[in-house]
Design a protein around this motif. Structure first.
Motif, PDB file in Angstrom:
ATOM      1  N   SER A  65       0.824  -1.206   0.000  1.00 15.59           N
ATOM      2  CA  SER A  65       0.000   0.000   0.000  1.00 15.59           C
ATOM      3  C   SER A  65       0.859   1.257   0.000  1.00 15.59           C
ATOM      4  O   SER A  65       0.531   2.250  -0.666  1.00 15.59           O
ATOM      5  CB  SER A  65      -0.954   0.003   1.204  1.00 15.59           C
ATOM      6  OG  SER A  65      -0.249  -0.163   2.414  1.00 15.59           O
ATOM      7  N   GLN A  66       1.980   1.222   0.714  1.00 17.91           N
ATOM      8  CA  GLN A  66       2.852   2.396   0.728  1.00 17.91           C
ATOM      9  C   GLN A  66       3.506   2.608  -0.635  1.00 17.91           C
ATOM     10  O   GLN A  66       3.669   3.752  -1.087  1.00 17.91           O
ATOM     11  CB  GLN A  66       3.915   2.269   1.812  1.00 17.91           C
ATOM     12  CG  GLN A  66       4.732   3.547   2.002  1.00 17.91           C
ATOM     13  CD  GLN A  66       5.328   3.656   3.387  1.00 17.91           C
ATOM     14  OE1 GLN A  66       5.459   2.671   4.091  1.00 17.91           O
ATOM     15  NE2 GLN A  66       5.714   4.857   3.775  1.00 17.91           N
ATOM     16  N   LEU A  67       3.889   1.517  -1.303  1.00 14.17           N
ATOM     17  CA  LEU A  67       4.440   1.641  -2.649  1.00 14.17           C
ATOM     18  C   LEU A  67       3.427   2.286  -3.588  1.00 14.17           C
ATOM     19  O   LEU A  67       3.779   3.144  -4.406  1.00 14.17           O
ATOM     20  CB  LEU A  67       4.837   0.260  -3.181  1.00 14.17           C
ATOM     21  CG  LEU A  67       6.123  -0.355  -2.635  1.00 14.17           C
ATOM     22  CD1 LEU A  67       6.234  -1.805  -3.082  1.00 14.17           C
ATOM     23  CD2 LEU A  67       7.337   0.448  -3.085  1.00 14.17           C
ATOM     24  N   ALA A  68       2.165   1.848  -3.466  1.00 11.90           N
ATOM     25  CA  ALA A  68       1.122   2.412  -4.327  1.00 11.90           C
ATOM     26  C   ALA A  68       0.933   3.898  -4.060  1.00 11.90           C
ATOM     27  O   ALA A  68       0.700   4.679  -4.987  1.00 11.90           O
ATOM     28  CB  ALA A  68      -0.187   1.660  -4.111  1.00 11.90           C
ATOM     29  N   LEU A  69       1.039   4.296  -2.797  1.00 15.10           N
ATOM     30  CA  LEU A  69       0.906   5.714  -2.460  1.00 15.10           C
ATOM     31  C   LEU A  69       2.076   6.529  -2.993  1.00 15.10           C
ATOM     32  O   LEU A  69       1.901   7.661  -3.452  1.00 15.10           O
ATOM     33  CB  LEU A  69       0.826   5.881  -0.933  1.00 15.10           C
ATOM     34  CG  LEU A  69      -0.470   5.441  -0.245  1.00 15.10           C
ATOM     35  CD1 LEU A  69      -0.284   5.415   1.269  1.00 15.10           C
ATOM     36  CD2 LEU A  69      -1.623   6.368  -0.621  1.00 15.10           C
ATOM     37  N   LEU A  70       3.291   5.956  -2.941  1.00 18.22           N
ATOM     38  CA  LEU A  70       4.489   6.703  -3.311  1.00 18.22           C
ATOM     39  C   LEU A  70       4.715   6.754  -4.817  1.00 18.22           C
ATOM     40  O   LEU A  70       5.043   7.807  -5.364  1.00 18.22           O
ATOM     41  CB  LEU A  70       5.709   6.078  -2.633  1.00 18.22           C
ATOM     42  CG  LEU A  70       5.804   6.224  -1.112  1.00 18.22           C
ATOM     43  CD1 LEU A  70       6.979   5.422  -0.572  1.00 18.22           C
ATOM     44  CD2 LEU A  70       5.948   7.689  -0.719  1.00 18.22           C
ATOM     45  N   CYS A  71       4.549   5.624  -5.490  1.00 16.63           N
ATOM     46  CA  CYS A  71       4.933   5.574  -6.903  1.00 16.63           C
ATOM     47  C   CYS A  71       3.872   6.177  -7.820  1.00 16.63           C
ATOM     48  O   CYS A  71       4.169   6.628  -8.917  1.00 16.63           O
ATOM     49  CB  CYS A  71       5.213   4.140  -7.328  1.00 16.63           C
ATOM     50  SG  CYS A  71       3.729   3.150  -7.616  1.00 16.63           S
ATOM     51  N   LYS A  72       2.618   6.173  -7.363  1.00 15.38           N
ATOM     52  CA  LYS A  72       1.498   6.674  -8.179  1.00 15.38           C
ATOM     53  C   LYS A  72       1.452   5.970  -9.538  1.00 15.38           C
ATOM     54  O   LYS A  72       1.051   6.542 -10.543  1.00 15.38           O
ATOM     55  CB  LYS A  72       1.588   8.194  -8.355  1.00 15.38           C
ATOM     56  CG  LYS A  72       1.580   8.955  -7.033  1.00 15.38           C
ATOM     57  CD  LYS A  72       1.641  10.453  -7.212  1.00 15.38           C
ATOM     58  CE  LYS A  72       1.658  11.167  -5.862  1.00 15.38           C
ATOM     59  NZ  LYS A  72       1.731  12.624  -5.987  1.00 15.38           N
ATOM     60  N   CYS A  73       1.886   4.696  -9.517  1.00 13.90           N
ATOM     61  CA  CYS A  73       1.938   3.924 -10.758  1.00 13.90           C
ATOM     62  C   CYS A  73       1.050   2.688 -10.679  1.00 13.90           C
ATOM     63  O   CYS A  73       0.968   1.927 -11.646  1.00 13.90           O
ATOM     64  CB  CYS A  73       3.373   3.487 -11.041  1.00 13.90           C
ATOM     65  SG  CYS A  73       4.054   2.374  -9.777  1.00 13.90           S
ATOM     66  N   ALA A  74       0.406   2.468  -9.525  1.00 21.75           N
ATOM     67  CA  ALA A  74      -0.358   1.235  -9.314  1.00 21.75           C
ATOM     68  C   ALA A  74      -1.836   1.442  -9.604  1.00 21.75           C
ATOM     69  O   ALA A  74      -2.424   2.445  -9.194  1.00 21.75           O
ATOM     70  CB  ALA A  74      -0.170   0.741  -7.890  1.00 21.75           C
ATOM     71  N   ALA A  75      -2.418   0.467 -10.294  1.00 24.83           N
ATOM     72  CA  ALA A  75      -3.864   0.482 -10.510  1.00 24.83           C
ATOM     73  C   ALA A  75      -4.602  -0.089  -9.320  1.00 24.83           C
ATOM     74  O   ALA A  75      -5.799   0.161  -9.132  1.00 24.83           O
ATOM     75  CB  ALA A  75      -4.211  -0.315 -11.765  1.00 24.83           C
ATOM     76  N   GLY A  76      -3.902  -0.871  -8.496  1.00 20.32           N
ATOM     77  CA  GLY A  76      -4.557  -1.456  -7.338  1.00 20.32           C
ATOM     78  C   GLY A  76      -3.589  -2.237  -6.471  1.00 20.32           C
ATOM     79  O   GLY A  76      -2.437  -2.468  -6.844  1.00 20.32           O
TER      80      GLY A  76
END
Length: 387
Positions: A65-76
């Motif tokens: 979840s933190q990676l998704a918040l930081l990279c802004k590259c995740a769809a989910g």
């Protein structure tokens, strides 16, 4: 982890990659592992970079979840057994879909359920799936549901072609589950399921019935009472697990009797979880016991790093009472006791670990190489265990 996703990935057209050396600990290696996997998959395969997802269990869920918040590259993200880092809650600034899976006996159940309200407030698409089990990866059938749900989110976002067969199958499964909750009298779970259906299948299918049922159940007295009872259960769980862990630090005496009290408390809690006849009460005790187990391991490891070996031994003794089937915990207990000068206690823990081991050859090799046992080597009782 790959095994949990294998069937679902084949079915839904996902490529799954896992790191062999990523584990709980410092943040830098986690970032390095994630970058390696993202870069490697893009070099090897033709993938849709608009549909990159992160998945993890427990501490790995928080990293995902933190990676998704930081990279802004995740769809989910697919979060199993844990949610977002406490320092980085769901945010309206970054949008991605969140599938949460948790066992009904998982000590983090009390975290994952309230997380859904935070996700709703942050307007992040979300789905909660509770399965029967403790703190562990969700089973393959739940991962199948997770990847199917991510496909639905991709269809809604215009990133995937509409699949009417998929939509109909997932809608039917969710409706059947909601109806089952209603029929069993679990109206709180039924309300949550209907609310998820209405949010997920909006614009994909007719959700009029789900929406009306969700609205009706939201004001139902039994649902309100269910929420109140749930909050009370969460508070009791925290009180029980925190009480055992706090007892370790509160033990000021160095006497063996005083030091055994926290472990006895953990043993008593385990017995309560085994003897409780009411299923909902038993789950509270099991969740609290899981919290004691993981909390003791984390605190024990921290004490070892600080070279506070007697404190580490007390924590690992609690963990061993919480889960007496864990060979690894008895190994850590043996190490902590040996380093603290408790030769007899170390031998006792080693005997327990040897009884539980499934590979005597590796266990023997570990005994011979572990530096903590330097003063035990050559002693008859140690050599018998290490043979």
């Amino acid at each position: 982890a790959l095994g949990q996703f294998e069937h679902a990935a084949e079915l839904h057209g996902f490529i799954v990659a896992a790191s062999n050396n990523s584990r709980n600990g410092p943040w830098a290696p986690q970032i390095e592992a994630a970058e390696a996997m993202v870069n490697d998959t893009q070099q090897r395969f033709s993938i849709d970079t608009r549909r990159i997802y992160f998945a993890g269990f427990s501490g790995g869920a928080r990293v995902s979840s933190q990676l998704a918040l930081l990279c802004k590259c995740a769809a989910g993200v697919v979060l199993s057994g844990a949610g977002f880092p406490r320092s980085a809650p769901p945010s309206t600034d970054v949008k991605f879909a969140v599938f949460s899976a948790v066992g009904n006996a998982d000590f983090n159940y009390s975290e994952i359920v309230p997380l859904q309200e935070q996700l709703l407030e942050a307007t992040l698409p979300h789905w909660l799936r509770v399965f029967d089990g403790p703190h562990e990866w969700a089973p393959p059938e739940v991962m199948n549901e997770a990847l199917a749900w991510l496909r639905l989110q991709a269809i809604k976002a215009g990133l995937a072609t509409r699949d009417d067969e998929l939509i109909a199958a997932q809608l039917k499964a969710a409706r059947d589950r909601a109806a089952m909750f209603e029929q069993s009298g679990d109206l709180l779970s039924a309300w949550r399921e209907y609310r998820q259906i209405a949010a997920t299948f909006d614009s994909l299918a007719d959700i009029g019935t789900a929406r009306s049922k969700s609205a009706a159940l939201e004001t139902d007295k039994d649902v309100r009472e269910g929420q109140k009872h749930e909050r009370s259960a969460f508070a009791e769980q925290d009180r029980l697990s925190d009480g055992v862990l706090a007892a370790v630090l509160a033990t000021s005496s160095n006497s063996a009797v005083a030091q055994s009290r926290p472990a006895q408390s953990a043993r008593d809690l385990r017995q309560r979880s085994l003897n409780e006849k009411k299923p909902d009460r038993a789950l509270i005790f099991k969740r609290a016991l899981g919290g004691v187990f993981i909390g003791s391991i984390e605190s024990g490891n921290a004490a070892l790093e600080k070279k506070d070996y007697p404190l580490a031994a007390q924590y690992f003794a609690c963990a061993a009472e919480a889960n007496p089937e864990s060979e690894w915990v008895f190994r850590r207990l043996a190490v902590a006791r040996a380093l603290s000068g408790d030769r007899r206690g170390a031998i006792e823990a080693l005997r327990a670990a040897r009884t539980l081991t499934k590979n005597f050859e590796l266990f023997s090799e570990w005994c011979k190489q572990e530096n903590a046992f330097a003063r035990l080597r050559g002693k008859p009782d140690f050599e018998v265990i290490a043979e």
